[in-house]
Design a protein around this motif. Structure first.
Motif, PDB file in Angstrom:
ATOM      1  N   ALA A  95       0.748  -1.245   0.098  1.00  0.00           N
ATOM      2  CA  ALA A  95      -0.018  -0.127  -0.004  1.00  0.00           C
ATOM      3  C   ALA A  95       0.829   1.303  -0.016  1.00  0.00           C
ATOM      4  O   ALA A  95       0.282   2.313  -0.411  1.00  0.00           O
ATOM      5  CB  ALA A  95      -0.904   0.199   1.153  1.00  0.00           C
ATOM      6  N   SER A  96       2.016   1.238   0.242  1.00  0.00           N
ATOM      7  CA  SER A  96       3.011   2.541   0.475  1.00  0.00           C
ATOM      8  C   SER A  96       3.338   2.935  -0.610  1.00  0.00           C
ATOM      9  O   SER A  96       3.660   4.221  -0.775  1.00  0.00           O
ATOM     10  CB  SER A  96       4.260   1.940   1.029  1.00  0.00           C
ATOM     11  OG  SER A  96       5.140   1.141   0.593  1.00  0.00           O
ATOM     12  N   ALA A 108      -8.489   6.562   2.328  1.00  0.00           N
ATOM     13  CA  ALA A 108      -8.298   6.138   3.888  1.00  0.00           C
ATOM     14  C   ALA A 108      -6.913   5.335   4.187  1.00  0.00           C
ATOM     15  O   ALA A 108      -6.609   4.409   3.273  1.00  0.00           O
ATOM     16  CB  ALA A 108      -9.550   5.357   4.359  1.00  0.00           C
ATOM     17  N   CYS A 109      -6.467   5.343   5.425  1.00  0.00           N
ATOM     18  CA  CYS A 109      -5.492   4.714   5.822  1.00  0.00           C
ATOM     19  C   CYS A 109      -5.788   4.659   7.449  1.00  0.00           C
ATOM     20  O   CYS A 109      -5.749   5.517   8.213  1.00  0.00           O
ATOM     21  CB  CYS A 109      -4.358   5.296   5.705  1.00  0.00           C
ATOM     22  SG  CYS A 109      -3.157   4.156   6.339  1.00  0.00           S
ATOM     23  N   ILE A 110      -6.632   3.483   7.899  1.00  0.00           N
ATOM     24  CA  ILE A 110      -7.053   3.463   9.177  1.00  0.00           C
ATOM     25  C   ILE A 110      -6.064   2.791  10.168  1.00  0.00           C
ATOM     26  O   ILE A 110      -5.948   1.412  10.087  1.00  0.00           O
ATOM     27  CB  ILE A 110      -8.533   2.730   9.147  1.00  0.00           C
ATOM     28  CG1 ILE A 110      -9.379   3.240   8.334  1.00  0.00           C
ATOM     29  CG2 ILE A 110      -8.962   2.708  10.660  1.00  0.00           C
ATOM     30  CD1 ILE A 110      -9.572   4.874   8.494  1.00  0.00           C
ATOM     31  N   GLY A 111      -5.091   3.484  10.628  1.00  0.00           N
ATOM     32  CA  GLY A 111      -4.301   2.831  11.688  1.00  0.00           C
ATOM     33  C   GLY A 111      -2.923   2.160  11.137  1.00  0.00           C
ATOM     34  O   GLY A 111      -2.440   1.173  12.085  1.00  0.00           O
ATOM     35  N   ALA A 112      -2.545   2.704   9.916  1.00  0.00           N
ATOM     36  CA  ALA A 112      -1.202   2.068   9.438  1.00  0.00           C
ATOM     37  C   ALA A 112      -0.197   3.088   8.573  1.00  0.00           C
ATOM     38  O   ALA A 112       0.108   3.174   7.632  1.00  0.00           O
ATOM     39  CB  ALA A 112      -1.679   1.002   8.256  1.00  0.00           C
ATOM     40  N   THR A 113      -0.186   4.263   9.534  1.00  0.00           N
ATOM     41  CA  THR A 113       0.546   5.421   8.769  1.00  0.00           C
ATOM     42  C   THR A 113       1.863   5.184   8.834  1.00  0.00           C
ATOM     43  O   THR A 113       2.603   6.083   7.893  1.00  0.00           O
ATOM     44  CB  THR A 113       0.271   6.900   9.693  1.00  0.00           C
ATOM     45  OG1 THR A 113       0.729   6.575  10.956  1.00  0.00           O
ATOM     46  CG2 THR A 113      -0.964   7.107   9.570  1.00  0.00           C
ATOM     47  N   ASP A 117       5.513   6.297   6.219  1.00  0.00           N
ATOM     48  CA  ASP A 117       6.781   6.847   7.010  1.00  0.00           C
ATOM     49  C   ASP A 117       6.072   7.795   8.070  1.00  0.00           C
ATOM     50  O   ASP A 117       6.954   8.796   8.454  1.00  0.00           O
ATOM     51  CB  ASP A 117       7.809   7.457   6.261  1.00  0.00           C
ATOM     52  CG  ASP A 117       8.533   6.267   5.681  1.00  0.00           C
ATOM     53  OD1 ASP A 117       8.593   5.131   5.887  1.00  0.00           O
ATOM     54  OD2 ASP A 117       8.984   6.551   4.450  1.00  0.00           O
ATOM     55  N   GLY A 118       4.918   7.621   8.368  1.00  0.00           N
ATOM     56  CA  GLY A 118       4.290   8.565   9.409  1.00  0.00           C
ATOM     57  C   GLY A 118       3.081   9.162   8.875  1.00  0.00           C
ATOM     58  O   GLY A 118       2.726   9.047   7.706  1.00  0.00           O
ATOM     59  N   THR A 122       1.767  10.119   5.007  1.00  0.00           N
ATOM     60  CA  THR A 122       0.510   9.001   4.536  1.00  0.00           C
ATOM     61  C   THR A 122      -0.529  10.033   4.035  1.00  0.00           C
ATOM     62  O   THR A 122      -1.396   9.581   3.195  1.00  0.00           O
ATOM     63  CB  THR A 122      -0.061   8.287   5.858  1.00  0.00           C
ATOM     64  OG1 THR A 122       1.044   7.379   5.931  1.00  0.00           O
ATOM     65  CG2 THR A 122      -1.113   7.323   5.534  1.00  0.00           C
ATOM     66  N   ILE A 123      -0.705  11.273   4.770  1.00  0.00           N
ATOM     67  CA  ILE A 123      -1.687  12.118   4.350  1.00  0.00           C
ATOM     68  C   ILE A 123      -1.271  12.378   2.863  1.00  0.00           C
ATOM     69  O   ILE A 123      -2.345  12.492   1.915  1.00  0.00           O
ATOM     70  CB  ILE A 123      -1.628  13.244   5.054  1.00  0.00           C
ATOM     71  CG1 ILE A 123      -2.431  12.890   6.382  1.00  0.00           C
ATOM     72  CG2 ILE A 123      -2.522  14.427   4.553  1.00  0.00           C
ATOM     73  CD1 ILE A 123      -2.438  14.121   7.647  1.00  0.00           C
ATOM     74  N   GLU A 124       0.062  12.763   2.600  1.00  0.00           N
ATOM     75  CA  GLU A 124       0.585  12.983   1.274  1.00  0.00           C
ATOM     76  C   GLU A 124       0.136  11.793   0.274  1.00  0.00           C
ATOM     77  O   GLU A 124      -0.371  12.131  -1.078  1.00  0.00           O
ATOM     78  CB  GLU A 124       2.045  13.411   1.229  1.00  0.00           C
ATOM     79  CG  GLU A 124       2.429  13.693  -0.284  1.00  0.00           C
ATOM     80  CD  GLU A 124       1.852  14.613  -0.947  1.00  0.00           C
ATOM     81  OE1 GLU A 124       1.720  14.656  -2.226  1.00  0.00           O
ATOM     82  OE2 GLU A 124       1.259  15.641  -0.374  1.00  0.00           O
ATOM     83  N   LEU A 125       0.429  10.710   0.590  1.00  0.00           N
ATOM     84  CA  LEU A 125       0.091   9.549  -0.256  1.00  0.00           C
ATOM     85  C   LEU A 125      -1.480   9.454  -0.748  1.00  0.00           C
ATOM     86  O   LEU A 125      -1.991   9.179  -1.938  1.00  0.00           O
ATOM     87  CB  LEU A 125       0.684   8.196   0.558  1.00  0.00           C
ATOM     88  CG  LEU A 125       0.384   6.890  -0.352  1.00  0.00           C
ATOM     89  CD1 LEU A 125       0.890   6.796  -1.524  1.00  0.00           C
ATOM     90  CD2 LEU A 125       0.527   5.501   0.722  1.00  0.00           C
ATOM     91  N   LEU A 126      -2.212   9.482   0.370  1.00  0.00           N
ATOM     92  CA  LEU A 126      -3.779   9.571   0.039  1.00  0.00           C
ATOM     93  C   LEU A 126      -4.224  10.515  -0.802  1.00  0.00           C
ATOM     94  O   LEU A 126      -4.966  10.349  -1.656  1.00  0.00           O
ATOM     95  CB  LEU A 126      -4.291   9.538   1.462  1.00  0.00           C
ATOM     96  CG  LEU A 126      -4.185   8.498   2.515  1.00  0.00           C
ATOM     97  CD1 LEU A 126      -5.000   8.568   3.672  1.00  0.00           C
ATOM     98  CD2 LEU A 126      -4.968   7.042   1.640  1.00  0.00           C
ATOM     99  N   ARG A 127      -3.602  11.602  -0.539  1.00  0.00           N
ATOM    100  CA  ARG A 127      -3.772  13.067  -1.633  1.00  0.00           C
ATOM    101  C   ARG A 127      -3.837  12.724  -3.011  1.00  0.00           C
ATOM    102  O   ARG A 127      -4.325  13.395  -3.647  1.00  0.00           O
ATOM    103  CB  ARG A 127      -2.953  14.375  -0.877  1.00  0.00           C
ATOM    104  CG  ARG A 127      -3.459  15.506  -1.605  1.00  0.00           C
ATOM    105  CD  ARG A 127      -2.506  16.627  -1.669  1.00  0.00           C
ATOM    106  NE  ARG A 127      -1.255  16.323  -2.014  1.00  0.00           N
ATOM    107  CZ  ARG A 127      -1.097  15.978  -3.334  1.00  0.00           C
ATOM    108  NH1 ARG A 127      -1.985  16.737  -4.216  1.00  0.00           N
ATOM    109  NH2 ARG A 127       0.049  15.928  -3.974  1.00  0.00           N
ATOM    110  N   ARG A 128      -2.739  12.087  -3.392  1.00  0.00           N
ATOM    111  CA  ARG A 128      -2.465  11.551  -4.470  1.00  0.00           C
ATOM    112  C   ARG A 128      -3.574  10.970  -5.337  1.00  0.00           C
ATOM    113  O   ARG A 128      -3.679  10.995  -6.595  1.00  0.00           O
ATOM    114  CB  ARG A 128      -1.311  10.755  -4.692  1.00  0.00           C
ATOM    115  CG  ARG A 128      -0.113  11.791  -4.445  1.00  0.00           C
ATOM    116  CD  ARG A 128       1.366  10.741  -4.125  1.00  0.00           C
ATOM    117  NE  ARG A 128       1.777  10.176  -5.268  1.00  0.00           N
ATOM    118  CZ  ARG A 128       2.513   9.518  -5.396  1.00  0.00           C
ATOM    119  NH1 ARG A 128       3.231   8.788  -4.282  1.00  0.00           N
ATOM    120  NH2 ARG A 128       3.046   8.644  -6.539  1.00  0.00           N
ATOM    121  N   SER A 129      -4.337  10.263  -4.500  1.00  0.00           N
ATOM    122  CA  SER A 129      -5.596   9.461  -5.061  1.00  0.00           C
ATOM    123  C   SER A 129      -7.035  10.066  -4.932  1.00  0.00           C
ATOM    124  O   SER A 129      -7.942   9.693  -5.511  1.00  0.00           O
ATOM    125  CB  SER A 129      -5.622   8.079  -4.383  1.00  0.00           C
ATOM    126  OG  SER A 129      -4.475   7.275  -4.542  1.00  0.00           O
TER     127      SER A 129
END
Length: 248
Positions: A95-96, A108-113, A117-118, A122-129
């Motif tokens: 998922a990373s 969403a990333c529920i409990g696996a940030t 790498d934090g 993780t917010i930046e990764l999600l934002r890309r989708s």
């Protein structure tokens, strides 16, 4: 590419791989007022309970990505069980590095940030989708009360006190990153108990069936220390919640 076998042993009976009960997961879905056909991406989706139950209750559609072969298989079976296999699919993968081909309404990333790498990554990764105006869901720990010493910090799975923040400061951090917090559902001590205590029962049953396994000594030692460690430290000091974010 897979989770360590010890993790799947601990959480063999879990449908939700974090300190949420099914009631809290349902409450979160209701609070978000999810419209039918909402497109969801769930990174580190575990056994797929969020996507599957929300597909049935709210008619969302989407994809879950998880590194565990066992949990991915269970997610697909759960989708079939709930009659939503045509609405959701589950991908075994890392998922990373996953970005949706088409922007989604809810990422969403529920409990696996750790996948980014934090929290910030993780917010930046999600934002890309995420489509413009879409919503992020982040599950993240916070301090329920100030840890008094380094032993408490480490017993709560942190390397330093600053690895987690108190709840007000965590919410402020989301603002500093450019997001409004528009909803949150928090775990409580009872939901923590359900999550952790179920691990102990899973481990004990596995030990009874597999006394000669190469992991038996490690998991025997873990079961002997973990209930008291949890009651002394994690239950008292560590909070956890899911936060819904919309970019400002």
């Amino acid at each position: 590419m897979d989770l360590p076998r010890s993790f799947t042993i601990r959480e063999r009976s879990h449908r939700i791989h974090n300190p949420f009960t099914s009631e809290k997961l349902a409450a979160l879905g209701q609070a978000l007022c999810l419209a039918p056909e909402t497109r969801v991406l769930d990174l580190a989706s575990g056994s797929g309970e969020m996507l599957c139950t929300w597909a049935r209750a709210h008619r969302v559609v989407g994809t879950g990505v998880d590194i565990s072969t066992e949990f991915t298989a269970r997610a697909r079976a759960r989708a079939t069980e709930l009659g939503v296999a045509g609405q959701v699919d589950f991908v075994h993968g890392d998922a990373s590095g996953y970005v949706a081909d088409t922007p989604v309404d809810l990422a969403a990333c529920i409990g696996a940030t750790w996948i980014g790498d934090g929290l910030v990554g993780t917010i930046e990764l999600l934002r890309r989708s995420l489509r413009s105006g879409g919503m992020l869901l982040i599950g993240e720990p916070y301090w329920r009360q100030e840890p008094p010493d380094q032993a408490t910090v480490e017993a709560c799975h942190a390397g330093a006190k600053d690895d987690f923040r108190p709840l007000p400061e965590l919410i402020e951090q989301f603002g500093e990153l450019g997001y409004d917090v528009v909803e949150m559902v928090l775990a409580d001590q009872d939901s923590w108990d359900r999550y952790r205590a179920a691990q102990w029962l899973n481990v004990r049953r596995w030990l009874d069936r597999n006394p000669g396994d190469e992991l038996a000594a490690e998991l025997r030692a873990e079961l002997s220390r973990e209930p008291a460690r949890y009651a002394r430290y994690e239950r008292e000091y560590l909070g956890w919640g899911v936060f819904a974010l919309v970019a400002r």
